[in-house]
Design a protein around this motif. Structure first.
Motif, PDB file in Angstrom:
ATOM      1  N   TYR A 295      62.992  25.575  63.051  1.00  0.00           N
ATOM      2  CA  TYR A 295      63.022  26.718  62.132  1.00  0.00           C
ATOM      3  C   TYR A 295      63.878  26.411  60.911  1.00  0.00           C
ATOM      4  N   LEU A 296      65.102  25.954  61.148  1.00  0.00           N
ATOM      5  CA  LEU A 296      66.007  25.667  60.036  1.00  0.00           C
ATOM      6  C   LEU A 296      65.536  24.467  59.219  1.00  0.00           C
ATOM      7  N   GLN A 297      65.063  23.432  59.888  1.00  0.00           N
ATOM      8  CA  GLN A 297      64.602  22.245  59.166  1.00  0.00           C
ATOM      9  C   GLN A 297      63.360  22.543  58.342  1.00  0.00           C
ATOM     10  N   GLY A 298      62.463  23.356  58.892  1.00  0.00           N
ATOM     11  CA  GLY A 298      61.249  23.682  58.143  1.00  0.00           C
ATOM     12  C   GLY A 298      61.568  24.400  56.845  1.00  0.00           C
ATOM     13  N   ILE A 299      62.460  25.396  56.915  1.00  0.00           N
ATOM     14  CA  ILE A 299      62.838  26.122  55.701  1.00  0.00           C
ATOM     15  C   ILE A 299      63.622  25.206  54.769  1.00  0.00           C
ATOM     16  N   ARG A 300      64.505  24.382  55.330  1.00  0.00           N
ATOM     17  CA  ARG A 300      65.313  23.465  54.518  1.00  0.00           C
ATOM     18  C   ARG A 300      64.430  22.547  53.691  1.00  0.00           C
ATOM     19  N   HIS A 301      63.450  21.926  54.340  1.00  0.00           N
ATOM     20  CA  HIS A 301      62.616  20.940  53.645  1.00  0.00           C
ATOM     21  C   HIS A 301      61.710  21.592  52.609  1.00  0.00           C
ATOM     22  N   ILE A 302      61.120  22.730  52.972  1.00  0.00           N
ATOM     23  CA  ILE A 302      60.241  23.380  51.994  1.00  0.00           C
ATOM     24  C   ILE A 302      61.059  23.929  50.831  1.00  0.00           C
TER      25      ILE A 302
ATOM     26  N   VAL B 209      58.110  29.461  58.658  1.00  0.00           N
ATOM     27  CA  VAL B 209      58.470  30.474  59.650  1.00  0.00           C
ATOM     28  C   VAL B 209      57.214  31.070  60.276  1.00  0.00           C
ATOM     29  N   GLY B 210      56.238  31.392  59.429  1.00  0.00           N
ATOM     30  CA  GLY B 210      54.984  31.925  59.946  1.00  0.00           C
ATOM     31  C   GLY B 210      54.283  30.953  60.879  1.00  0.00           C
ATOM     32  N   LEU B 211      54.308  29.669  60.528  1.00  0.00           N
ATOM     33  CA  LEU B 211      53.674  28.659  61.392  1.00  0.00           C
ATOM     34  C   LEU B 211      54.369  28.576  62.747  1.00  0.00           C
ATOM     35  N   ILE B 212      55.699  28.670  62.757  1.00  0.00           N
ATOM     36  CA  ILE B 212      56.433  28.612  64.020  1.00  0.00           C
ATOM     37  C   ILE B 212      56.098  29.824  64.881  1.00  0.00           C
ATOM     38  N   PHE B 213      56.046  30.995  64.286  1.00  0.00           N
ATOM     39  CA  PHE B 213      55.717  32.193  65.053  1.00  0.00           C
ATOM     40  C   PHE B 213      54.306  32.105  65.640  1.00  0.00           C
ATOM     41  N   ARG B 214      53.383  31.549  64.875  1.00  0.00           N
ATOM     42  CA  ARG B 214      52.035  31.371  65.430  1.00  0.00           C
ATOM     43  C   ARG B 214      52.045  30.369  66.571  1.00  0.00           C
ATOM     44  N   GLY B 215      52.859  29.311  66.428  1.00  0.00           N
ATOM     45  CA  GLY B 215      52.920  28.282  67.457  1.00  0.00           C
ATOM     46  C   GLY B 215      53.490  28.776  68.774  1.00  0.00           C
ATOM     47  N   ILE B 216      54.396  29.751  68.718  1.00  0.00           N
ATOM     48  CA  ILE B 216      54.982  30.288  69.952  1.00  0.00           C
ATOM     49  C   ILE B 216      54.331  31.620  70.331  1.00  0.00           C
TER      50      ILE B 216
ATOM     51  N   MET C  37      63.049  38.480  52.322  1.00  0.00           N
ATOM     52  CA  MET C  37      64.386  38.595  52.902  1.00  0.00           C
ATOM     53  C   MET C  37      64.336  39.339  54.233  1.00  0.00           C
ATOM     54  N   PHE C  38      63.477  40.347  54.330  1.00  0.00           N
ATOM     55  CA  PHE C  38      63.294  41.038  55.602  1.00  0.00           C
ATOM     56  C   PHE C  38      62.775  40.067  56.668  1.00  0.00           C
ATOM     57  N   PHE C  39      61.827  39.225  56.291  1.00  0.00           N
ATOM     58  CA  PHE C  39      61.248  38.255  57.234  1.00  0.00           C
ATOM     59  C   PHE C  39      62.305  37.253  57.696  1.00  0.00           C
ATOM     60  N   PHE C  40      63.124  36.781  56.765  1.00  0.00           N
ATOM     61  CA  PHE C  40      64.196  35.860  57.144  1.00  0.00           C
ATOM     62  C   PHE C  40      65.208  36.547  58.055  1.00  0.00           C
ATOM     63  N   TRP C  41      65.533  37.799  57.746  1.00  0.00           N
ATOM     64  CA  TRP C  41      66.480  38.541  58.577  1.00  0.00           C
ATOM     65  C   TRP C  41      65.951  38.701  60.002  1.00  0.00           C
ATOM     66  N   ARG C  42      64.681  39.093  60.129  1.00  0.00           N
ATOM     67  CA  ARG C  42      64.079  39.259  61.461  1.00  0.00           C
ATOM     68  C   ARG C  42      63.996  37.908  62.172  1.00  0.00           C
ATOM     69  N   SER C  43      63.666  36.865  61.427  1.00  0.00           N
ATOM     70  CA  SER C  43      63.529  35.536  62.035  1.00  0.00           C
ATOM     71  C   SER C  43      64.883  35.006  62.506  1.00  0.00           C
ATOM     72  N   ASN C  44      65.916  35.202  61.692  1.00  0.00           N
ATOM     73  CA  ASN C  44      67.254  34.779  62.108  1.00  0.00           C
ATOM     74  C   ASN C  44      67.686  35.482  63.386  1.00  0.00           C
ATOM     75  N   PHE C  45      67.342  36.760  63.499  1.00  0.00           N
ATOM     76  CA  PHE C  45      67.671  37.509  64.707  1.00  0.00           C
ATOM     77  C   PHE C  45      66.914  36.950  65.910  1.00  0.00           C
ATOM     78  N   VAL C  46      65.633  36.674  65.743  1.00  0.00           N
ATOM     79  CA  VAL C  46      64.814  36.171  66.848  1.00  0.00           C
ATOM     80  C   VAL C  46      65.316  34.821  67.341  1.00  0.00           C
ATOM     81  N   PHE C  47      65.662  33.929  66.409  1.00  0.00           N
ATOM     82  CA  PHE C  47      66.062  32.575  66.786  1.00  0.00           C
ATOM     83  C   PHE C  47      67.574  32.416  66.963  1.00  0.00           C
ATOM     84  N   GLY C  48      68.328  33.494  66.816  1.00  0.00           N
ATOM     85  CA  GLY C  48      69.760  33.434  67.017  1.00  0.00           C
ATOM     86  C   GLY C  48      70.490  32.616  65.970  1.00  0.00           C
TER      87      GLY C  48
END
Length: 217
Positions: free
Chosen positions: A10-17, A67-74, A120-131
């Motif tokens: 999750y973090l690496q994907g956002i970092r690289h893009i 982030v969207g790709l990771i959510f689809r993958g899981i 920003m809402f999506f990042f906030w929700r994603s950060n919560f989901v992935f801790g």
């Protein structure tokens, strides 16, 4: 262990893009006036802030892609649906009055505000989901982007010294500015930001003749 791997991806994907997006879109901010003049000529100065606002909008928005790709993958696509619903609701609420009041500029600002808020809402929700703590999120995904921010600022200051000299010279200025920007940004990213594993991946993306010059098979 699986959760830690997903968090890392999750973090690496956002970092690289973000490194790619910020490097690309931040160049458009200082070069926007020259690019507009070289493209359509004089008399279109009102389009310069529109270009800048849209560049900033999509620079942030593109970071939601991994982030969207990771959510689809899981198999948790519902999180992506939340983001889309927030985006649509904000567009419906903000775009018509903004467009009515401020025409094209209002339309662009409404798109910018709704897209950035939903992102920003999506990042906030994603950060919560992935801790993921916000401090770690900023450190991993946004601190690297300070390099293109700094080099874009240098380019902006240099371009203020270059007066308009006709469309042909503006084209030359755009090309030279792009080469200068990349020549300044990429080595700094390579030396200061990328880790050893990231450098190895980057080397595999280089054309084969460049890899041979660096002794990479």
């Amino acid at each position: 262990m699986k959760d830690m791997e997903i968090k890392r991806l999750y973090l690496q994907g956002i970092r690289h893009i973000n490194i790619l997006n910020f490097t690309l879109f931040l160049f458009l901010l200082p070069i926007a006036p020259v690019l507009i003049r070289s493209w359509v000529g004089d008399g279109y100065e009102e389009s310069i802030p529109l270009m800048i606002f849209l560049a900033l909008t999509y620079m942030i928005h593109q970071g939601t892609g991994p982030v969207g790709l990771i959510f689809r993958g899981i198999d948790r696509s519902g999180r992506e649906l939340e983001y889309l619903l927030v985006h649509i609701i904000l567009i419906i609420a903000w775009l018509p009055p903004a467009a009515f009041q401020y025409q094209l500029m209002g339309t662009v600002l409404a798109i910018m505000a709704s897209t950035l808020t939903a992102s920003m809402f999506f990042f906030w929700r994603s950060n919560f989901v992935f801790g993921v703590q916000w401090a770690d999120f900023f450190k991993q995904t946004l601190i690297p982007c300070l390099i293109p921010c700094a080099t874009a600022t240098v380019l902006y200051l240099l371009l203020k010294l270059v007066p308009p000299q006709g469309r042909l010279m503006d084209v030359v200025t755009v090309l030279c500015s792009g080469l200068f920007y990349l020549a300044l940004t990429l080595p700094l990213l390579w030396k200061l930001i990328l880790g050893d594993n990231e450098r190895e991946v980057a080397m595999t993306l280089l054309p084969s003749f460049l890899r041979k010059q660096r002794g990479v098979s």
